[in-house]
Scaffold this active site. Structure first.
Site, mmCIF file in Angstrom:
data_model
loop_
_atom_site.group_PDB
_atom_site.id
_atom_site.type_symbol
_atom_site.label_atom_id
_atom_site.label_comp_id
_atom_site.label_asym_id
_atom_site.label_seq_id
_atom_site.Cartn_x
_atom_site.Cartn_y
_atom_site.Cartn_z
ATOM 1 N N LYS A 191 0.854 -1.185 0.000
ATOM 2 C CA LYS A 191 0.000 0.000 0.000
ATOM 3 C C LYS A 191 0.890 1.236 0.000
ATOM 4 O O LYS A 191 1.864 1.306 0.758
ATOM 5 C CB LYS A 191 -0.891 -0.049 1.239
ATOM 6 C CG LYS A 191 -1.940 1.035 1.368
ATOM 7 C CD LYS A 191 -2.798 0.746 2.603
ATOM 8 C CE LYS A 191 -3.916 1.763 2.800
ATOM 9 N NZ LYS A 191 -4.777 1.413 3.954
ATOM 10 N N SER A 263 -9.456 1.470 2.963
ATOM 11 C CA SER A 263 -8.583 2.216 2.075
ATOM 12 C C SER A 263 -7.471 1.391 1.444
ATOM 13 O O SER A 263 -6.743 1.893 0.593
ATOM 14 C CB SER A 263 -7.957 3.392 2.838
ATOM 15 O OG SER A 263 -7.066 2.928 3.833
ATOM 16 N N SER A 287 -10.036 -0.794 7.023
ATOM 17 C CA SER A 287 -9.341 -0.676 5.742
ATOM 18 C C SER A 287 -8.689 -1.947 5.235
ATOM 19 O O SER A 287 -8.174 -1.967 4.117
ATOM 20 C CB SER A 287 -8.288 0.432 5.814
ATOM 21 O OG SER A 287 -8.924 1.684 5.758
#
Length: 558
Positions: A191, A263, A287
Protein backbone atom coordinates in the site's frame (compact mmCIF):
# COMPACT_ATOMS: atom_id res chain seq x y z
CA UNK A 1 -9.19 3.81 7.06
CA UNK A 2 -12.62 2.61 5.88
CA UNK A 3 -15.15 5.39 6.30
CA UNK A 4 -17.86 4.58 8.83
CA UNK A 5 -20.52 7.01 9.94
CA UNK A 6 -20.28 10.77 9.91
CA UNK A 7 -17.30 12.60 11.29
CA UNK A 8 -18.86 16.00 11.92
CA UNK A 9 -17.63 16.10 15.50
CA UNK A 10 -17.34 19.44 17.24
CA UNK A 11 -16.12 20.73 20.54
CA UNK A 12 -13.74 23.72 20.89
CA UNK A 13 -13.97 27.47 20.53
CA UNK A 14 -13.60 28.98 17.09
CA UNK A 15 -10.51 31.05 17.85
CA UNK A 16 -8.32 27.95 18.22
CA UNK A 17 -8.81 26.61 14.70
CA UNK A 18 -5.84 26.86 12.41
CA UNK A 19 -7.88 28.55 9.71
CA UNK A 20 -8.67 31.47 12.01
CA UNK A 21 -5.64 31.78 14.27
CA UNK A 22 -3.47 33.64 11.80
CA UNK A 23 -6.18 36.25 11.36
CA UNK A 24 -7.31 36.48 14.98
CA UNK A 25 -3.98 36.11 16.79
CA UNK A 26 -3.99 39.79 17.74
CA UNK A 27 -7.73 40.07 18.41
CA UNK A 28 -8.81 40.27 22.02
CA UNK A 29 -10.61 37.27 23.44
CA UNK A 30 -13.71 38.49 25.25
CA UNK A 31 -16.49 36.97 27.30
CA UNK A 32 -18.82 37.70 24.37
CA UNK A 33 -16.73 35.55 22.03
CA UNK A 34 -16.71 32.74 24.57
CA UNK A 35 -20.45 33.04 25.15
CA UNK A 36 -21.07 32.11 21.51
CA UNK A 37 -18.28 29.54 21.36
CA UNK A 38 -19.52 27.55 24.34
CA UNK A 39 -22.60 26.55 22.37
CA UNK A 40 -20.32 24.38 20.25
CA UNK A 41 -19.05 22.41 23.24
CA UNK A 42 -22.47 21.98 24.83
CA UNK A 43 -21.63 23.67 28.15
CA UNK A 44 -22.97 26.77 29.87
CA UNK A 45 -20.80 29.11 31.98
CA UNK A 46 -21.96 32.47 33.36
CA UNK A 47 -20.44 35.76 32.20
CA UNK A 48 -18.17 36.09 35.22
CA UNK A 49 -16.77 32.63 34.66
CA UNK A 50 -16.24 33.33 30.97
CA UNK A 51 -14.52 36.64 31.71
CA UNK A 52 -12.19 34.90 34.17
CA UNK A 53 -11.20 32.39 31.48
CA UNK A 54 -10.09 35.00 28.94
CA UNK A 55 -6.64 35.54 30.44
CA UNK A 56 -5.69 31.86 30.32
CA UNK A 57 -7.14 31.43 26.87
CA UNK A 58 -5.13 34.36 25.57
CA UNK A 59 -1.99 32.71 26.93
CA UNK A 60 -3.02 29.38 25.42
CA UNK A 61 -3.38 31.05 22.03
CA UNK A 62 0.14 32.41 22.29
CA UNK A 63 1.32 28.89 23.09
CA UNK A 64 -0.49 27.53 20.03
CA UNK A 65 1.38 30.01 17.87
CA UNK A 66 4.71 29.07 19.43
CA UNK A 67 4.07 25.34 19.06
CA UNK A 68 3.14 25.83 15.40
CA UNK A 69 6.58 27.29 14.73
CA UNK A 70 8.12 23.88 15.45
CA UNK A 71 8.50 21.71 12.33
CA UNK A 72 6.49 18.52 12.86
CA UNK A 73 6.49 16.06 9.99
CA UNK A 74 3.98 13.20 9.79
CA UNK A 75 6.46 10.72 11.27
CA UNK A 76 6.73 12.53 14.62
CA UNK A 77 4.44 10.70 17.06
CA UNK A 78 2.97 12.26 20.23
CA UNK A 79 4.72 11.54 23.52
CA UNK A 80 1.71 9.44 24.47
CA UNK A 81 1.34 5.76 23.59
CA UNK A 82 -1.86 3.75 23.43
CA UNK A 83 -1.77 0.52 25.44
CA UNK A 84 -4.41 -2.09 24.49
CA UNK A 85 -3.49 -4.49 27.30
CA UNK A 86 -6.24 -4.82 29.96
CA UNK A 87 -5.62 -5.40 33.64
CA UNK A 88 -5.25 -9.13 34.23
CA UNK A 89 -4.16 -9.99 30.67
CA UNK A 90 -1.33 -12.49 30.33
CA UNK A 91 0.91 -13.04 27.34
CA UNK A 92 1.54 -16.49 25.92
CA UNK A 93 4.89 -17.39 27.47
CA UNK A 94 5.92 -20.30 25.27
CA UNK A 95 7.68 -19.65 22.00
CA UNK A 96 7.41 -22.32 19.34
CA UNK A 97 8.89 -22.60 15.89
CA UNK A 98 6.76 -21.19 13.07
CA UNK A 99 5.72 -23.97 10.75
CA UNK A 100 3.49 -24.53 7.72
CA UNK A 101 3.12 -27.75 5.81
CA UNK A 102 5.37 -27.82 2.75
CA UNK A 103 3.52 -28.37 -0.50
CA UNK A 104 5.00 -31.48 -2.10
CA UNK A 105 4.81 -32.50 -5.72
CA UNK A 106 3.94 -29.04 -7.01
CA UNK A 107 4.58 -28.78 -10.74
CA UNK A 108 4.53 -25.89 -13.16
CA UNK A 109 1.05 -25.66 -14.70
CA UNK A 110 0.71 -26.27 -18.42
CA UNK A 111 -1.14 -22.97 -18.61
CA UNK A 112 1.28 -20.48 -17.07
CA UNK A 113 -1.59 -18.07 -16.40
CA UNK A 114 -2.67 -20.44 -13.61
CA UNK A 115 0.35 -19.21 -11.63
CA UNK A 116 -1.58 -16.00 -11.03
CA UNK A 117 -3.68 -17.76 -8.38
CA UNK A 118 -1.11 -20.06 -6.79
CA UNK A 119 -0.66 -19.68 -3.05
CA UNK A 120 2.61 -18.61 -1.47
CA UNK A 121 3.56 -22.21 -0.46
CA UNK A 122 2.86 -23.45 -4.00
CA UNK A 123 4.98 -20.72 -5.59
CA UNK A 124 7.66 -21.24 -2.95
CA UNK A 125 7.96 -24.91 -3.82
CA UNK A 126 8.36 -24.09 -7.52
CA UNK A 127 11.13 -21.65 -6.62
CA UNK A 128 12.81 -23.94 -4.11
CA UNK A 129 12.91 -26.82 -6.58
CA UNK A 130 14.12 -24.42 -9.31
CA UNK A 131 11.21 -25.20 -11.67
CA UNK A 132 10.88 -21.47 -12.15
CA UNK A 133 13.17 -18.59 -11.31
CA UNK A 134 12.24 -15.60 -9.24
CA UNK A 135 13.08 -13.41 -12.23
CA UNK A 136 10.62 -15.32 -14.42
CA UNK A 137 7.94 -15.15 -11.74
CA UNK A 138 8.57 -11.45 -11.18
CA UNK A 139 8.27 -10.69 -14.90
CA UNK A 140 5.07 -12.74 -14.99
CA UNK A 141 3.43 -10.63 -12.28
CA UNK A 142 4.82 -7.37 -13.66
CA UNK A 143 3.17 -8.25 -16.99
CA UNK A 144 -0.16 -8.88 -15.26
CA UNK A 145 0.12 -5.59 -13.37
CA UNK A 146 0.79 -3.76 -16.62
CA UNK A 147 -2.09 -5.52 -18.37
CA UNK A 148 -4.81 -5.25 -15.74
CA UNK A 149 -3.59 -2.54 -13.37
CA UNK A 150 -4.87 0.36 -15.51
CA UNK A 151 -8.37 -1.13 -15.64
CA UNK A 152 -8.50 -1.73 -11.92
CA UNK A 153 -6.68 1.55 -11.21
CA UNK A 154 -4.81 -0.26 -8.44
CA UNK A 155 -1.16 0.77 -9.00
CA UNK A 156 0.56 4.06 -8.21
CA UNK A 157 4.09 2.94 -9.18
CA UNK A 158 5.71 -0.20 -10.55
CA UNK A 159 9.04 -0.81 -8.83
CA UNK A 160 10.30 -2.77 -11.83
CA UNK A 161 14.01 -1.94 -11.62
CA UNK A 162 14.16 -2.78 -7.92
CA UNK A 163 12.05 -5.91 -8.42
CA UNK A 164 14.30 -7.38 -11.10
CA UNK A 165 17.38 -6.61 -9.02
CA UNK A 166 15.86 -8.35 -5.97
CA UNK A 167 14.64 -11.29 -8.07
CA UNK A 168 18.04 -11.90 -9.63
CA UNK A 169 19.64 -11.75 -6.21
CA UNK A 170 17.11 -14.29 -4.91
CA UNK A 171 17.90 -16.62 -7.82
CA UNK A 172 21.62 -16.40 -7.10
CA UNK A 173 21.06 -17.11 -3.40
CA UNK A 174 18.75 -20.06 -4.05
CA UNK A 175 21.17 -21.49 -6.62
CA UNK A 176 24.00 -21.18 -4.08
CA UNK A 177 22.00 -23.08 -1.46
CA UNK A 178 21.29 -19.98 0.65
CA UNK A 179 17.53 -20.49 0.75
CA UNK A 180 15.98 -18.00 3.18
CA UNK A 181 12.59 -19.62 3.49
CA UNK A 182 9.12 -19.65 2.07
CA UNK A 183 9.02 -15.98 0.94
CA UNK A 184 12.37 -16.15 -0.86
CA UNK A 185 11.82 -14.91 -4.41
CA UNK A 186 8.05 -14.30 -4.01
CA UNK A 187 6.77 -11.04 -5.61
CA UNK A 188 4.48 -8.75 -3.61
CA UNK A 189 3.13 -5.18 -3.41
CA UNK A 190 2.65 -2.59 -0.69
CA UNK A 191 0.00 0.00 0.00
CA UNK A 192 1.45 3.34 -1.06
CA UNK A 193 1.59 4.81 2.42
CA UNK A 194 4.68 2.70 3.19
CA UNK A 195 7.96 4.43 2.41
CA UNK A 196 10.20 2.84 -0.24
CA UNK A 197 13.59 4.33 -0.96
CA UNK A 198 14.01 5.51 -4.55
CA UNK A 199 10.28 5.54 -5.34
CA UNK A 200 7.39 7.90 -4.68
CA UNK A 201 5.28 7.42 -1.57
CA UNK A 202 2.15 9.34 -2.49
CA UNK A 203 -0.34 8.51 0.29
CA UNK A 204 -2.89 8.51 -2.55
CA UNK A 205 -3.27 12.27 -2.26
CA UNK A 206 -2.70 15.18 -4.64
CA UNK A 207 -0.60 17.27 -2.22
CA UNK A 208 1.82 14.33 -1.82
CA UNK A 209 1.71 12.69 -5.25
CA UNK A 210 5.35 13.60 -5.98
CA UNK A 211 6.65 12.91 -2.46
CA UNK A 212 9.79 10.79 -2.07
CA UNK A 213 10.89 9.59 1.37
CA UNK A 214 14.51 8.54 1.66
CA UNK A 215 13.90 5.39 3.70
CA UNK A 216 12.31 1.97 3.61
CA UNK A 217 9.51 1.21 6.04
CA UNK A 218 10.34 -1.51 8.55
CA UNK A 219 7.80 -3.83 6.89
CA UNK A 220 9.52 -3.34 3.52
CA UNK A 221 12.93 -3.99 5.10
CA UNK A 222 11.73 -7.17 6.78
CA UNK A 223 10.21 -8.58 3.62
CA UNK A 224 13.44 -7.85 1.77
CA UNK A 225 15.34 -9.68 4.50
CA UNK A 226 12.98 -12.63 3.97
CA UNK A 227 13.89 -12.57 0.28
CA UNK A 228 10.54 -11.28 -1.03
CA UNK A 229 10.50 -9.15 -4.19
CA UNK A 230 8.74 -5.76 -4.18
CA UNK A 231 7.10 -5.20 -7.57
CA UNK A 232 4.51 -2.43 -7.00
CA UNK A 233 3.22 0.41 -4.85
CA UNK A 234 -0.55 0.02 -4.67
CA UNK A 235 -3.35 2.55 -4.44
CA UNK A 236 -5.11 3.71 -1.32
CA UNK A 237 -8.03 6.03 -0.90
CA UNK A 238 -6.69 9.54 -0.41
CA UNK A 239 -4.93 9.76 2.99
CA UNK A 240 -6.31 6.32 3.83
CA UNK A 241 -10.05 6.70 3.31
CA UNK A 242 -12.14 4.90 0.71
CA UNK A 243 -11.03 3.90 -2.79
CA UNK A 244 -10.81 7.31 -4.52
CA UNK A 245 -7.26 8.58 -5.00
CA UNK A 246 -5.58 11.25 -7.12
CA UNK A 247 -5.53 8.93 -10.16
CA UNK A 248 -9.14 7.77 -10.07
CA UNK A 249 -11.18 5.10 -8.27
CA UNK A 250 -9.81 1.62 -7.63
CA UNK A 251 -12.14 -1.13 -8.90
CA UNK A 252 -13.18 -4.55 -7.68
CA UNK A 253 -12.14 -7.23 -10.20
CA UNK A 254 -15.48 -8.97 -9.62
CA UNK A 255 -17.30 -6.01 -11.17
CA UNK A 256 -15.22 -3.13 -12.46
CA UNK A 257 -18.21 -0.79 -12.34
CA UNK A 258 -17.92 -1.02 -8.54
CA UNK A 259 -15.23 0.36 -6.27
CA UNK A 260 -12.91 -1.91 -4.33
CA UNK A 261 -13.69 -0.10 -1.08
CA UNK A 262 -10.79 1.01 1.07
CA UNK A 263 -8.58 2.22 2.07
CA UNK A 264 -6.31 -0.74 1.20
CA UNK A 265 -8.00 -0.58 -2.17
CA UNK A 266 -5.15 -1.50 -4.49
CA UNK A 267 -3.79 -4.21 -2.21
CA UNK A 268 -7.08 -6.13 -2.20
CA UNK A 269 -7.88 -5.55 -5.88
CA UNK A 270 -4.43 -6.64 -7.07
CA UNK A 271 -4.42 -9.84 -5.02
CA UNK A 272 -8.00 -10.74 -5.98
CA UNK A 273 -7.21 -10.26 -9.67
CA UNK A 274 -4.10 -12.44 -9.53
CA UNK A 275 -1.75 -9.54 -10.15
CA UNK A 276 0.23 -10.41 -7.00
CA UNK A 277 0.43 -13.37 -4.60
CA UNK A 278 0.08 -11.08 -1.58
CA UNK A 279 0.16 -7.41 -0.62
CA UNK A 280 0.51 -5.29 2.51
CA UNK A 281 -2.45 -3.25 3.70
CA UNK A 282 -3.26 -1.16 6.76
CA UNK A 283 -6.35 -0.66 8.89
CA UNK A 284 -7.51 2.07 11.20
CA UNK A 285 -11.26 1.48 10.98
CA UNK A 286 -12.01 -1.20 8.38
CA UNK A 287 -9.34 -0.68 5.74
CA UNK A 288 -8.36 -4.35 5.50
CA UNK A 289 -11.78 -5.83 6.28
CA UNK A 290 -13.76 -3.65 3.87
CA UNK A 291 -11.70 -4.01 0.65
CA UNK A 292 -11.18 -7.73 1.37
CA UNK A 293 -14.96 -8.02 1.38
CA UNK A 294 -15.38 -6.04 -1.84
CA UNK A 295 -12.65 -8.08 -3.58
CA UNK A 296 -13.04 -11.52 -1.98
CA UNK A 297 -9.56 -11.76 -0.46
CA UNK A 298 -8.33 -13.04 2.88
CA UNK A 299 -6.94 -10.34 5.14
CA UNK A 300 -5.25 -10.30 8.53
CA UNK A 301 -5.62 -7.27 10.75
CA UNK A 302 -3.09 -7.96 13.51
CA UNK A 303 -3.29 -6.88 17.12
CA UNK A 304 -2.41 -3.22 17.66
CA UNK A 305 1.29 -3.04 18.45
CA UNK A 306 2.25 -6.21 16.58
CA UNK A 307 3.83 -4.73 13.44
CA UNK A 308 6.09 -1.68 13.34
CA UNK A 309 4.62 1.35 11.60
CA UNK A 310 8.02 2.99 11.12
CA UNK A 311 7.99 4.46 7.62
CA UNK A 312 4.19 4.31 7.33
CA UNK A 313 1.94 7.35 7.01
CA UNK A 314 0.35 8.15 10.37
CA UNK A 315 -3.39 8.76 10.44
CA UNK A 316 -4.25 7.69 13.98
CA UNK A 317 -1.31 6.82 16.22
CA UNK A 318 -3.51 4.90 18.63
CA UNK A 319 -5.43 2.91 15.98
CA UNK A 320 -3.25 2.35 12.87
CA UNK A 321 -2.30 -1.29 12.16
CA UNK A 322 -0.41 -3.03 9.32
CA UNK A 323 -1.25 -6.49 7.96
CA UNK A 324 -1.24 -8.76 4.89
CA UNK A 325 -3.92 -9.33 2.27
CA UNK A 326 -3.51 -12.67 0.50
CA UNK A 327 -5.16 -15.74 -1.03
CA UNK A 328 -5.57 -17.70 2.20
CA UNK A 329 -5.23 -17.59 5.96
CA UNK A 330 -2.03 -19.62 5.74
CA UNK A 331 -0.54 -17.13 3.28
CA UNK A 332 -1.38 -14.37 5.78
CA UNK A 333 0.33 -16.35 8.54
CA UNK A 334 3.49 -16.70 6.43
CA UNK A 335 3.68 -12.97 5.70
CA UNK A 336 2.80 -11.96 9.25
CA UNK A 337 5.56 -14.20 10.58
CA UNK A 338 8.06 -12.18 8.54
CA UNK A 339 6.85 -8.70 9.48
CA UNK A 340 5.80 -8.82 13.15
CA UNK A 341 7.97 -7.90 16.12
CA UNK A 342 9.87 -5.00 17.64
CA UNK A 343 12.30 -2.82 15.72
CA UNK A 344 13.24 -0.17 18.31
CA UNK A 345 11.61 2.54 16.16
CA UNK A 346 7.89 2.10 16.75
CA UNK A 347 7.77 1.99 20.54
CA UNK A 348 4.18 0.69 20.63
CA UNK A 349 5.29 -2.71 19.30
CA UNK A 350 5.61 -5.50 21.89
CA UNK A 351 7.70 -8.65 21.75
CA UNK A 352 4.90 -11.23 21.87
CA UNK A 353 5.17 -14.79 20.55
CA UNK A 354 3.49 -16.00 17.36
CA UNK A 355 3.14 -19.77 17.66
CA UNK A 356 1.49 -20.76 14.40
CA UNK A 357 2.28 -24.41 13.65
CA UNK A 358 0.78 -27.90 13.39
CA UNK A 359 0.52 -28.18 17.20
CA UNK A 360 -2.62 -26.03 17.15
CA UNK A 361 -5.72 -28.19 16.94
CA UNK A 362 -8.46 -25.77 15.83
CA UNK A 363 -11.13 -28.25 16.89
CA UNK A 364 -10.03 -27.77 20.50
CA UNK A 365 -10.35 -23.99 20.39
CA UNK A 366 -13.13 -22.37 22.38
CA UNK A 367 -15.14 -20.49 19.76
CA UNK A 368 -17.84 -17.88 20.31
CA UNK A 369 -20.16 -16.04 17.95
CA UNK A 370 -22.09 -12.77 18.11
CA UNK A 371 -25.53 -14.38 18.11
CA UNK A 372 -27.54 -11.14 18.04
CA UNK A 373 -25.73 -9.91 14.93
CA UNK A 374 -26.22 -13.22 13.13
CA UNK A 375 -29.92 -13.21 14.08
CA UNK A 376 -30.48 -9.90 12.28
CA UNK A 377 -31.84 -9.76 8.73
CA UNK A 378 -29.24 -8.85 6.13
CA UNK A 379 -28.73 -9.72 2.44
CA UNK A 380 -26.06 -12.45 2.78
CA UNK A 381 -27.27 -13.98 6.04
CA UNK A 382 -27.54 -17.43 4.41
CA UNK A 383 -23.82 -17.40 3.60
CA UNK A 384 -22.93 -16.63 7.20
CA UNK A 385 -25.33 -19.27 8.54
CA UNK A 386 -23.69 -21.80 6.23
CA UNK A 387 -20.27 -20.84 7.62
CA UNK A 388 -21.42 -21.42 11.18
CA UNK A 389 -22.98 -24.73 10.19
CA UNK A 390 -19.80 -25.88 8.41
CA UNK A 391 -17.85 -25.23 11.59
CA UNK A 392 -20.39 -27.10 13.70
CA UNK A 393 -20.28 -30.04 11.32
CA UNK A 394 -16.50 -30.04 11.72
CA UNK A 395 -16.89 -30.48 15.47
CA UNK A 396 -16.61 -26.86 16.61
CA UNK A 397 -18.95 -25.93 19.45
CA UNK A 398 -20.11 -22.33 19.02
CA UNK A 399 -20.87 -20.39 22.20
CA UNK A 400 -23.11 -17.28 21.97
CA UNK A 401 -21.44 -14.10 23.26
CA UNK A 402 -22.14 -10.37 23.32
CA UNK A 403 -19.93 -7.30 23.11
CA UNK A 404 -19.76 -4.65 25.87
CA UNK A 405 -22.64 -2.18 25.85
CA UNK A 406 -20.59 1.01 25.60
CA UNK A 407 -20.68 3.88 23.04
CA UNK A 408 -17.81 2.72 20.81
CA UNK A 409 -19.04 4.60 17.73
CA UNK A 410 -18.83 7.88 19.59
CA UNK A 411 -15.15 7.23 20.17
CA UNK A 412 -14.39 7.42 16.43
CA UNK A 413 -13.70 11.09 17.07
CA UNK A 414 -10.28 9.66 18.01
CA UNK A 415 -9.45 9.27 14.33
CA UNK A 416 -10.69 12.75 13.50
CA UNK A 417 -8.58 14.39 16.20
CA UNK A 418 -5.44 12.33 15.64
CA UNK A 419 -5.78 12.66 11.86
CA UNK A 420 -6.21 16.43 12.12
CA UNK A 421 -3.07 16.50 14.24
CA UNK A 422 -1.10 14.35 11.81
CA UNK A 423 -2.14 16.66 8.96
CA UNK A 424 -2.17 19.94 10.84
CA UNK A 425 0.20 21.60 8.37
CA UNK A 426 -1.97 20.50 5.44
CA UNK A 427 -4.98 22.24 6.97
CA UNK A 428 -3.21 25.42 8.04
CA UNK A 429 -1.40 25.82 4.72
CA UNK A 430 -4.64 25.57 2.75
CA UNK A 431 -3.20 22.77 0.59
CA UNK A 432 -6.12 20.59 1.66
CA UNK A 433 -8.02 22.37 -1.14
CA UNK A 434 -5.92 20.31 -3.60
CA UNK A 435 -7.43 17.03 -2.41
CA UNK A 436 -9.83 15.19 -4.71
CA UNK A 437 -12.63 14.72 -2.18
CA UNK A 438 -14.11 17.97 -0.84
CA UNK A 439 -17.60 16.94 0.37
CA UNK A 440 -18.63 17.54 3.97
CA UNK A 441 -17.51 14.08 5.15
CA UNK A 442 -14.17 14.20 3.32
CA UNK A 443 -10.87 14.68 5.13
CA UNK A 444 -10.49 18.46 4.59
CA UNK A 445 -13.74 19.11 6.44
CA UNK A 446 -13.20 16.36 9.01
CA UNK A 447 -9.81 17.86 9.87
CA UNK A 448 -11.33 21.33 10.20
CA UNK A 449 -14.18 20.08 12.38
CA UNK A 450 -11.71 18.21 14.59
CA UNK A 451 -10.08 21.52 15.51
CA UNK A 452 -13.21 22.18 17.55
CA UNK A 453 -12.82 19.03 19.70
CA UNK A 454 -11.44 19.99 23.10
CA UNK A 455 -8.52 18.12 24.63
CA UNK A 456 -10.80 17.40 27.58
CA UNK A 457 -13.38 15.64 25.39
CA UNK A 458 -10.69 13.71 23.51
CA UNK A 459 -9.18 12.45 26.76
CA UNK A 460 -12.60 11.63 28.18
CA UNK A 461 -13.18 9.49 25.10
CA UNK A 462 -9.93 7.65 25.80
CA UNK A 463 -11.08 6.99 29.35
CA UNK A 464 -14.25 5.39 27.99
CA UNK A 465 -11.94 3.41 25.70
CA UNK A 466 -10.23 2.05 28.81
CA UNK A 467 -13.62 0.80 30.03
CA UNK A 468 -14.23 -0.90 26.68
CA UNK A 469 -10.82 -2.59 26.81
CA UNK A 470 -11.43 -3.92 30.29
CA UNK A 471 -15.00 -5.05 29.63
CA UNK A 472 -13.93 -6.71 26.39
CA UNK A 473 -11.35 -8.67 28.37
CA UNK A 474 -14.09 -9.88 30.73
CA UNK A 475 -16.47 -10.79 27.89
CA UNK A 476 -13.82 -12.90 26.15
CA UNK A 477 -12.71 -14.93 29.15
CA UNK A 478 -12.89 -18.59 28.19
CA UNK A 479 -12.97 -17.76 24.44
CA UNK A 480 -10.06 -18.23 22.02
CA UNK A 481 -11.80 -17.03 18.84
CA UNK A 482 -15.19 -15.55 18.07
CA UNK A 483 -17.04 -15.03 14.82
CA UNK A 484 -18.79 -11.91 13.58
CA UNK A 485 -20.57 -10.89 10.38
CA UNK A 486 -18.19 -8.66 8.46
CA UNK A 487 -20.94 -6.03 8.15
CA UNK A 488 -21.28 -5.72 11.94
CA UNK A 489 -20.16 -2.15 12.45
CA UNK A 490 -20.30 -2.37 16.24
CA UNK A 491 -17.75 -5.19 16.25
CA UNK A 492 -15.55 -3.52 13.63
CA UNK A 493 -15.47 -0.22 15.51
CA UNK A 494 -15.08 -1.68 18.98
CA UNK A 495 -12.25 -4.07 18.10
CA UNK A 496 -10.34 -1.43 16.17
CA UNK A 497 -10.50 0.67 19.33
CA UNK A 498 -9.43 -2.21 21.59
CA UNK A 499 -6.77 -3.45 19.16
CA UNK A 500 -8.02 -7.05 18.79
CA UNK A 501 -6.89 -9.03 15.73
CA UNK A 502 -9.12 -10.47 13.05
CA UNK A 503 -9.04 -12.54 9.88
CA UNK A 504 -11.58 -11.65 7.21
CA UNK A 505 -12.20 -14.41 4.68
CA UNK A 506 -14.52 -15.08 1.73
CA UNK A 507 -17.56 -17.26 2.39
CA UNK A 508 -19.79 -16.93 -0.68
CA UNK A 509 -21.39 -14.48 -3.08
CA UNK A 510 -24.24 -12.03 -3.22
CA UNK A 511 -27.00 -12.32 -5.83
CA UNK A 512 -25.20 -9.68 -7.92
CA UNK A 513 -22.06 -11.82 -8.07
CA UNK A 514 -20.02 -9.78 -5.60
CA UNK A 515 -18.21 -11.74 -2.87
CA UNK A 516 -19.14 -11.86 0.80
CA UNK A 517 -16.87 -12.41 3.79
CA UNK A 518 -17.08 -13.37 7.43
CA UNK A 519 -14.79 -12.21 10.24
CA UNK A 520 -12.93 -14.40 12.75
CA UNK A 521 -11.81 -12.42 15.81
CA UNK A 522 -9.07 -13.33 18.27
CA UNK A 523 -7.74 -12.54 21.70
CA UNK A 524 -5.06 -9.86 21.87
CA UNK A 525 -1.88 -11.30 20.31
CA UNK A 526 -3.88 -14.43 19.47
CA UNK A 527 -3.32 -14.36 15.70
CA UNK A 528 -2.11 -17.97 15.65
CA UNK A 529 -5.43 -19.35 16.91
CA UNK A 530 -7.52 -17.15 14.62
CA UNK A 531 -5.46 -18.12 11.58
CA UNK A 532 -5.64 -21.82 12.50
CA UNK A 533 -9.43 -21.74 12.69
CA UNK A 534 -9.62 -19.74 9.47
CA UNK A 535 -7.39 -22.33 7.75
CA UNK A 536 -9.68 -25.11 8.98
CA UNK A 537 -12.68 -23.34 7.44
CA UNK A 538 -10.83 -22.77 4.18
CA UNK A 539 -9.81 -26.44 4.10
CA UNK A 540 -13.51 -27.32 4.43
CA UNK A 541 -14.66 -24.96 1.67
CA UNK A 542 -13.35 -23.57 -1.61
CA UNK A 543 -14.40 -19.93 -1.45
CA UNK A 544 -10.78 -18.82 -1.17
CA UNK A 545 -10.13 -20.62 -4.46
CA UNK A 546 -12.78 -18.70 -6.41
CA UNK A 547 -11.41 -16.03 -8.71
CA UNK A 548 -12.97 -13.22 -10.73
CA UNK A 549 -13.21 -13.41 -14.52
CA UNK A 550 -10.08 -11.85 -15.89
CA UNK A 551 -11.31 -10.45 -19.20
CA UNK A 552 -10.30 -7.10 -17.81
CA UNK A 553 -7.90 -5.84 -20.45
CA UNK A 554 -10.74 -5.24 -22.90
CA UNK A 555 -13.28 -4.14 -20.30
CA UNK A 556 -14.80 -0.67 -20.40
CA UNK A 557 -15.98 1.31 -17.43
CA UNK A 558 -19.61 2.31 -17.65
Amino acid sequence: MGKIGTYAILGITAFTTGAFVSKLADDKITAGILRNAQQVIGLQFNDAQLDSATTNLTEFRKSYQSIRQQPLTNDVAPALQFNPIPVGFRFEEKREKFEVERKKGIKLPQNRDDLAFYTVPQLAELLRTKQISSEELTKFFLARLKQHGPTLQCVTSLTEELALEQARRADQEIKAGKYKGILHGIPYGVKDLLATKGYKTTWGSVPYKDQQLNLDATVVERLEQAGAVLVAKLTLGELAMGDVWYGGKTRSPWDITKGSSGSSAGSAAAVAAGLLPFAIGTETLGSIVSPSTACGTTGLRPTYGRVSRHGAMALSWSMDKIGPIARSAEDCAIVFNAIHGTDGKDLTVVDASFNYNKNINPKKLRVGYLHKDFDRDYPFKDNDKATLEALRQAGIELVPIELPNLPARDLTLTISVEGATAFDELTRSGRDSLMVQQHKNAWPNIFRAARFVTAVEYLQAQRVRTLIIQQMHEKLKGIDVYISPSFAGSNLVMTNLTGHPCVVLPNGFQKNGMPTTITFMGQLYGEANVLALAKLYQDLTNFDEQHPPMALSNAKLK
